[in-house]
Design a protein around this motif. Structure first.
Motif, mmCIF file in Angstrom:
data_model
loop_
_atom_site.group_PDB
_atom_site.id
_atom_site.type_symbol
_atom_site.label_atom_id
_atom_site.label_comp_id
_atom_site.label_asym_id
_atom_site.label_seq_id
_atom_site.Cartn_x
_atom_site.Cartn_y
_atom_site.Cartn_z
ATOM 1 N N LEU A 104 0.827 -1.203 0.000
ATOM 2 C CA LEU A 104 0.000 0.000 0.000
ATOM 3 C C LEU A 104 0.860 1.251 0.000
ATOM 4 C CD1 LEU A 104 -2.856 1.151 0.093
ATOM 5 C CD2 LEU A 104 -2.850 0.803 2.576
ATOM 6 N N GLY A 108 0.065 2.746 -3.343
ATOM 7 C CA GLY A 108 -1.237 3.328 -3.036
ATOM 8 C C GLY A 108 -1.429 4.729 -3.581
ATOM 9 N N ILE A 120 -7.338 -2.698 1.061
ATOM 10 C CA ILE A 120 -6.350 -3.605 1.624
ATOM 11 C C ILE A 120 -7.070 -4.865 2.071
ATOM 12 C CG2 ILE A 120 -6.484 -2.703 4.008
ATOM 13 C CD1 ILE A 120 -3.378 -3.161 4.090
ATOM 14 N N LEU A 167 -6.612 4.866 1.510
ATOM 15 C CA LEU A 167 -7.403 3.660 1.700
ATOM 16 C C LEU A 167 -8.890 3.971 1.602
ATOM 17 C CD1 LEU A 167 -6.805 0.676 2.296
ATOM 18 C CD2 LEU A 167 -7.007 1.187 4.731
#
Length: 382
Positions: A104, A108, A120, A167
């Motif tokens: 990530l 990400g 995730i 996220l």
């Protein structure tokens, strides 16, 4: 039609798709085809008519969805992405799910800048499987999914540094051919470990392993599970079944090459022109004994003729299973194995120089050849 060959029943595929579409319509969830189980792209237009898109486990599956299911959502997850693939993935996918905080951190921000939804995969450390350790992502030492302690460390570090965690959602995949009671058990663990984090997310992905189109599947419980996440956390909900799309929708047809003399155990070995190792590896990996639809099997407790089916490869363990039939088998008899659309064609190989089975698709009782494989396919794979 020369054996061995796969036959996919498009009408049975559509019947399964209608069940899945019903779940989507009643709950507002989105269901995706897991291509790792079934990637017969000739039927992707049909799949796209009912489902929200597909999910990939690698760059080639992502490319296949992009080319053959245009306009539908394209999701991807991998235990670790390669730098040489990431730009292509980010150019064709809508969602990307990372397996660890390290992945990530590495990709990400690039994914967000490219306009993707970023998730995730978590490991709720809640195993609900019995007898399928090879398919249990919650088994001890599993490399799949981030545990609670590591996700919280990552989120804490982001907060301390004043940076975005990049996220949007949480993904889990812990089931294998299971009913919705096991999903409910898993959701309890997800909420216990990640409930506060879910309030910060936009979506949750329940992964795959849901046998939604099986006759005894509890659809009401599934839909309660979906609505629970929607109402409690205001989350969009995704599911990624593979088997449910093509369950009981395909057959593998083979021919008896030889019936060997009865052994000391009272069972005759039968050599077929199809192979567990080459044409249905899940029979060995799972392991399981595939159903036979033809000829007629003897009833339980009924006397009959016992046979052990094996392939023509040099592998001693290339055994499909043991069966008892009402009538004797002879050279040239056709054997039809059921439920062969799932985890079969996607896993075929040419070990021992075995030819790959042709693939036919049937619609309204008419079977049409979709794929024929030859020596050049074997040579190209070596």
């Amino acid at each position: 039609m020369q054996t061995p060959y796969f036959l996919i029943d498009s009408e049975k595929i559509e019947k399964n798709l209608k069940v899945l579409r019903g779940v989507m319509d009643r709950t507002g969830s989105k269901i995706l085809l897991a291509q790792k189980c079934f990637s017969c792209y000739a039927l992707y237009p049909l799949v796209g008519k009912y489902l929200a898109g597909a999910t990939a486990s690698g760059i080639f599956e992502a490319q296949l969805c992009h080319e053959e299911m245009m306009g539908k959502e394209n999701h991807i997850f991998s235990p670790a992405f390669r730098e040489q693939d990431i730009d292509a993935i980010l150019s064709i996918c809508d969602h990307i799910v990372f397996n660890s905080p390290a992945q990530l951190l590495r990709y990400g921000e690039r994914a967000k800048k490219a306009g993707l939804q970023v998730g995730i995969r978590v490991n709720p450390e809640c195993s609900t499987q019995e007898g399928h350790a090879i398919y249990d992502p919650c088994s001890p030492g599993s490399r799949l999914g981030t545990k609670e302690v590591h996700l919280r460390e990552y989120l804490h570090d982001c907060k301390e540094k004043g940076v975005s965690p990049c996220l949007d959602g949480i993904h889990f995949h812990t089931l294998c051919e299971q009913n919705s009671d096991d999903l409910e058990t898993t959701l309890n663990a997800i909420e216990e470990k990640f409930g506060d984090i879910l309030h910060e997310m936009k979506w949750i992905n329940f992964g795959g392993g849901h046998h939604i189109t099986r006759a005894d599947y509890d659809l009401d419980r599934l839909e309660r599970c979906i609505k629970r996440m929607q109402e409690r956390y205001s989350l969009a909900v995704y599911l990624e079944p593979g088997e449910a799309v093509a369950l009981n929708a395909g057959t593998l047809h083979a021919t008896v090459l030889e019936v060997l003399p009865k052994g000391d155990d009272g069972v005759s070995n039968v050599i077929l022109d199809t192979s567990a190792a080459c044409h249905m590896p899940d029979v060995i990996e799972m392991p399981y004994t595939p159903p036979v639809l033809h000829p007629t099997l003897a009833e339980e407790g009924e006397d009959g003729f016992r046979y052990r089916f094996g392939g023509p490869t040099c592998l001693s363990g290339d055994v499909i299973g043991e069966y008892t039939f009402k009538e004797k088998l002879s050279e040239g008899d056709e054997i039809v194995f059921g439920d062969m659309a799932i985890y079969s064609m996607v896993k075929t190989n040419t070990f021992n120089g075995m030819p790959l089975p042709d693939i036919y698709i049937s619609k309204e009782g008419i079977s049409s050849l979709w794929k024929h494989f030859s020596y050049s396919d074997f040579k190209a794979r070596v």
